[in-house]
Motif scaffolding. Structure first.
Motif, PDB file in Angstrom:
ATOM      1  N   UNK A   1       2.542   0.774 -13.965  1.00 19.62           N
ATOM      2  CA  UNK A   1       2.872   1.956 -13.180  1.00 19.62           C
ATOM      3  C   UNK A   1       2.553   1.760 -11.695  1.00 19.62           C
ATOM      4  N   UNK A   2       3.199   0.794 -11.052  1.00 21.86           N
ATOM      5  CA  UNK A   2       2.888   0.535  -9.643  1.00 21.86           C
ATOM      6  C   UNK A   2       3.281   1.732  -8.774  1.00 21.86           C
ATOM      7  N   UNK A   3       2.366   2.132  -7.892  1.00 24.47           N
ATOM      8  CA  UNK A   3       2.632   3.271  -7.023  1.00 24.47           C
ATOM      9  C   UNK A   3       1.686   3.207  -5.834  1.00 24.47           C
ATOM     10  N   UNK A   4       2.047   3.922  -4.819  1.00 27.54           N
ATOM     11  CA  UNK A   4       1.179   3.975  -3.651  1.00 27.54           C
ATOM     12  C   UNK A   4       1.393   5.263  -2.870  1.00 27.54           C
ATOM     13  N   UNK A   5       0.303   5.762  -2.314  1.00 26.33           N
ATOM     14  CA  UNK A   5       0.372   6.930  -1.439  1.00 26.33           C
ATOM     15  C   UNK A   5      -0.493   6.650  -0.219  1.00 26.33           C
ATOM     16  N   UNK A   6       0.000   7.061   0.929  1.00 25.14           N
ATOM     17  CA  UNK A   6      -0.747   6.776   2.157  1.00 25.14           C
ATOM     18  C   UNK A   6      -0.388   7.796   3.223  1.00 25.14           C
ATOM     19  N   UNK A   7      -1.309   7.984   4.169  1.00 28.83           N
ATOM     20  CA  UNK A   7      -1.033   8.745   5.385  1.00 28.83           C
ATOM     21  C   UNK A   7      -0.826   7.722   6.490  1.00 28.83           C
TER      22      UNK A   7
END
Length: 205
Positions: A86-92
């Protein structure tokens, strides 16, 4: 009588000389205007300093898709691996946007001078976005370095698209450029500066 005539002639001569002096001092400055090439170069220099800078930030998410191969079973295993990980990423992400005009494409064909009046056709507007990676905050991610780079590039493109669609920012950049260029052209001797959408046909230079 002769004396009166002489005085009258002297007075007329004085008036004529005064009028000539006034005409020399007050005549239009067209003959003293710099040549078009010099005007273009100075406008380029001023325009390089007239870039509107805007600071931006945005929360972005990214879920990469597996790349297809030419082997069916390899594709199946790849999809299974992505499902499990489940590759994922969140960033500001923070960035600086720069709005300005492409004065590398500006030349004599963008000017039309008649006496001390000049019409200016501005070149296309440029929008560039530079990320500030040192200020980027990763909220949640199990992406590898390549996927993280894709996330940041997605953010940069999103910033750029938003700025290109922001008419308010573009108008602010245009007003700033016009104000500086008008000031330059007035100091060069022009008395009327008009920024136009099109120049008269056959008016290049």
């Amino acid at each position: 009588m002769a004396k009166n005539v002489s005085r009258a002639l002297s007075l007329l001569a004085a008036v004529a000389l005064g009028a000539l002096a006034a005409w020399v001092l007050l005549r239009p400055a067209a003959s003293r205007l710099p040549d078009t090439a010099a005007v273009v170069e100075q406008m380029r220099e001023v325009a390089r300093l007239e870039t509107l800078d805007v600071s931006l930030y945005k929360k972005v998410t990214f879920t990469p898709e597996p790349q297809a191969t030419d082997a069916l079973w390899k594709d199946v295993l790849l999809w299974a691996s992505y499902t499990l990980q489940n590759p994922h990423g969140r960033a500001i992400v923070f960035a600086d946007a720069h709005l300005g005009f492409d004065f590398q494409r500006f030349d004599a064909s963008h000017l039309h001078a008649v006496g001390t009046r000049v019409d200016v056709l501005l070149p296309p507007m440029q929008v560039t976005v530079a990320l500030r990676p040192g200020e980027t905050e990763i909220i949640d991610s199990n992406l590898d370095s390549t996927q993280t780079a894709q996330l940041l590039e997605k953010a940069r493109l999103a910033f750029e698209k938003e700025v290109r669609q922001d008419k308010r920012l573009q108008e602010k950049a245009r007003q700033s450029a016009e104000r500086s260029l008008r000031g330059l052209l007035l100091t060069l001797g022009f008395r009327e500066v008009r920024f136009v959408e099109t120049l008269p046909v056959g008016s290049a230079g």
